[in-house]
Structures are given as C-alpha cells and as structure tokens.
Design an enzyme around this catalytic site. Structure first.
Site, PDB file in Angstrom:
ATOM      1  N   CYS A  63      46.692  47.618  34.789  1.00 36.06           N
ATOM      2  CA  CYS A  63      48.159  47.277  34.284  1.00 36.06           C
ATOM      3  C   CYS A  63      48.130  48.495  33.129  1.00 36.06           C
ATOM      4  O   CYS A  63      47.310  48.409  32.339  1.00 36.06           O
ATOM      5  CB  CYS A  63      48.649  46.379  33.822  1.00 36.06           C
ATOM      6  SG  CYS A  63      50.142  46.135  32.843  1.00 36.06           S
ATOM      7  N   HIS A  79      37.737  35.324  29.984  1.00 32.31           N
ATOM      8  CA  HIS A  79      38.840  35.570  30.778  1.00 32.31           C
ATOM      9  C   HIS A  79      38.470  37.176  31.205  1.00 32.31           C
ATOM     10  O   HIS A  79      37.894  37.955  30.551  1.00 32.31           O
ATOM     11  CB  HIS A  79      40.279  35.664  30.015  1.00 32.31           C
ATOM     12  CG  HIS A  79      41.326  35.986  30.824  1.00 32.31           C
ATOM     13  ND1 HIS A  79      41.749  37.243  31.389  1.00 32.31           N
ATOM     14  CD2 HIS A  79      42.139  35.110  31.482  1.00 32.31           C
ATOM     15  CE1 HIS A  79      42.807  37.094  32.103  1.00 32.31           C
ATOM     16  NE2 HIS A  79      43.308  35.969  32.082  1.00 32.31           N
ATOM     17  N   GLU A 131      40.178  39.980  31.770  1.00 27.07           N
ATOM     18  CA  GLU A 131      40.949  40.774  31.193  1.00 27.07           C
ATOM     19  C   GLU A 131      40.159  41.064  29.651  1.00 27.07           C
ATOM     20  O   GLU A 131      39.759  42.213  29.360  1.00 27.07           O
ATOM     21  CB  GLU A 131      42.165  40.570  30.651  1.00 27.07           C
ATOM     22  CG  GLU A 131      43.031  41.549  30.013  1.00 27.07           C
ATOM     23  CD  GLU A 131      44.257  41.246  29.447  1.00 27.07           C
ATOM     24  OE1 GLU A 131      45.016  40.773  30.357  1.00 27.07           O
ATOM     25  OE2 GLU A 131      44.534  41.600  28.076  1.00 27.07           O
TER      26      GLU A 131
END
Ligand code: SF4
Length: 289
Positions: free
Chosen positions: A104, A132, A134
C-alpha cells in the site's frame, strides 16, 4: 424498501489495489505462462484465497519457501499491502523472481521515511504491534536500531542511549489516540526526535460511516468473516445504534423475516469482504423485500 450501502464497505484502497494486482497478473500469466505467487495470503479472506488458488496462484510464506521452488518455476511474486522488509525484495530478485510490489502506498511511505531517517543517523521507534507483518516489514527498512512500542506502559518504561536521535512512526492500523499518548510520553521524557504520523484513517472512516448509517436505518446488515476482528467491531458499533443488526459471512447466512414497518436497510462490510459478496447481499435484499 430502500437499501443503503455504506460507501466505505469492504476493502480499503490498499487491499483493493493488492487484490486487483493479483488478478491483473493472472491475466498476464495467460500470455506468458509464468507461475504466480503471493508472499503471504493476499488478504484474510478464505474465499478470495481459494479463488486465487483455483486460478493457479500459490502462497509462499518465507524466503525458505521461495528457495525451495525449482528455478524453472520461479515466476512472479506479488508483495501484499502490508509490505515486507527490504532484504525480502532483494533476496527474491536474487533468486530470479520478478517482484511485483503491491505494498500500500501509505505503508511504502513509512518504508521510505524509515530508510531516509535511519540513513541520516536516527534510530527508529515504531508504535505498533511487534510481530505484526507490517511492523516487521517496516523494521526491515532501517539501517539502525529499531524500537517497537506497543502500549502506553511500554512508552513509560522506554529508554534509549543518551544523545540517540529518534524518528517515531506508527503502524498504519494503530489507534491514533494511543499513538498520540505514546508520543506525548516520549516527548515528556525529553527525547530528541521527529514524529511522522503514519496512522491510516481507513478503519476509522469505515466505523464512523457505519455508526452514522446504523443510526438512520431500521435494519443493519454487517458482512464479514467470523474471525475478522474489524467486522466484529463494526457489528458492535452498529448494534449500539440499531437493535436489528445482523452479522453474516455470506448471503447463505441471511434468513431475514422483516416486519412490514421496515423501510430502510443499511449494509456495511469488514475490511476483507470482497465486493461480489456485498453485491449479492445488496441485490438479494433489494429484490426480496
Ligand atoms: Fe488499507 Fe490504510 Fe492499510 Fe493501506 S494503510 S492497506 S489503505 S488500512
């Protein structure tokens, strides 16, 4: 009866872009016959992952998985919206894969900031959940120390070396208020740092819109996976505003018997609910009630 679909129901911009990228690559593959992989499941939705599998897309979860693929089969790897560490991209290219980066743009912006600021001599503080994907990806773009702070308590206990300069960023899906609280604590401790607000408001916008819609309608339908925490949260928000709120995974779960007084039905969906499921539900309610 009128049916209103929330404008921000379902995929956010980054996830939609990543999923579209995979389908584009499938079309391309028809021409050149290369194998397609995604690095981790492209989205947490079993139906989408199954559909992609049926179209020949395989999931690889690590560089070890990539190495195990024979050279002849090393086709295209698509990086999902969460992004990955820099070394993952480089290693995949070294192994002979074509890397299609569907990170993204909001996450990519964090990678660029972390890369630039760490090269300029700053250590990186990521406010987010350790482990996580990300956050792991963001960590991998720094050439200096990285600290991860998950909570206000951890911020209180945080200490870095004297004179160490910091750059503070956040995981995109981190709660903005909590991010501000953590930054305030670090500021009070007198740390020498720059702060880049990298919280993405896609989730907040979806929730605020769901709340507003649920308050206006007679019946509210929330669509999303059983294990999707963001869909559950949407359901709870809507339930506070509208007593007749239903949580369904697909059209098959919808067994509505609506009283005649119902005039307005609202529909929203969690972040990993594909459009076709939303449309099916929307059309069904429009036609049958
Ligand atoms: Fe979606 Fe925002 Fe995450 Fe991008 S940063 S994938 S738009 S939630």
């Amino acid at each position: 009866m009128e049916v209103i679909l929330a404008e921000h129901a379902g995929f956010c911009f980054g996830v939609r872009r990543a999923v579209d990228t995979v389908y584009e690559q499938i079309e391309k593959k028809k021409e050149d016959g290369r194998s397609i992989y995604t690095f981790g499941p492209i989205i947490h939705n079993e139906e989408v992952v199954r559909d992609l599998q049926e179209r020949g897309v395989k999931v690889i979860s690590s560089l070890a998985d990539a190495e195990a693929i024979s050279e002849a089969e090393r086709g295209t790897v698509i990086i999902r919206s969460h992004g990955v560490e820099r070394r993952v991209c480089e290693s995949l290219k070294d192994l002979g894969f074509e890397v299609v980066d569907a990170t993204c743009p909001f996450v990519k912006r964090i990678h660029t900031t972390v890369e630039k600021e760490s090269e300029a001599g700053k250590s990186i503080v990521i406010v987010g959940n350790a482990g996580h994907p990300e956050v792991e990806g963001i960590r991998g773009w720094s050439c200096r120390s990285v600290y991860i702070i998950e909570s206000v308590e951890e911020a209180e206990e945080f200490a870095c070396k004297e004179g160490e300069k910091l750059c503070i960023v956040s995981q995109t899906t981190f709660n903005y208020k909590k991010f501000q609280d953590v930054v305030e604590i670090l500021n009070k401790k007198g740390y020498n740092g720059s702060v880049v607000n990298t919280v993405c408001n896609a989730t907040e916008v979806r929730q605020a819109e769901a709340r507003e819609l649920a308050a206006r309608v007679d019946v509210m339908i929330v669509i999303g996976g059983n294990h999707s925490s963001n869909t559950r949260k949407l359901y709870e928000i809507c339930r506070q505003e509208c007593r007749m709120t239903y949580y369904i995974q697909t059209l098959g779960d919808l067994h509505l018997q609506l009283p005649e007084t119902v005039r307005l039905v609202g529909i929203t969906a969690g972040a990993s609910t594909p459009n076709n499921i939303i449309e099916e539900v929307q059309n069904y309610v429009r036609i049958n009630f």
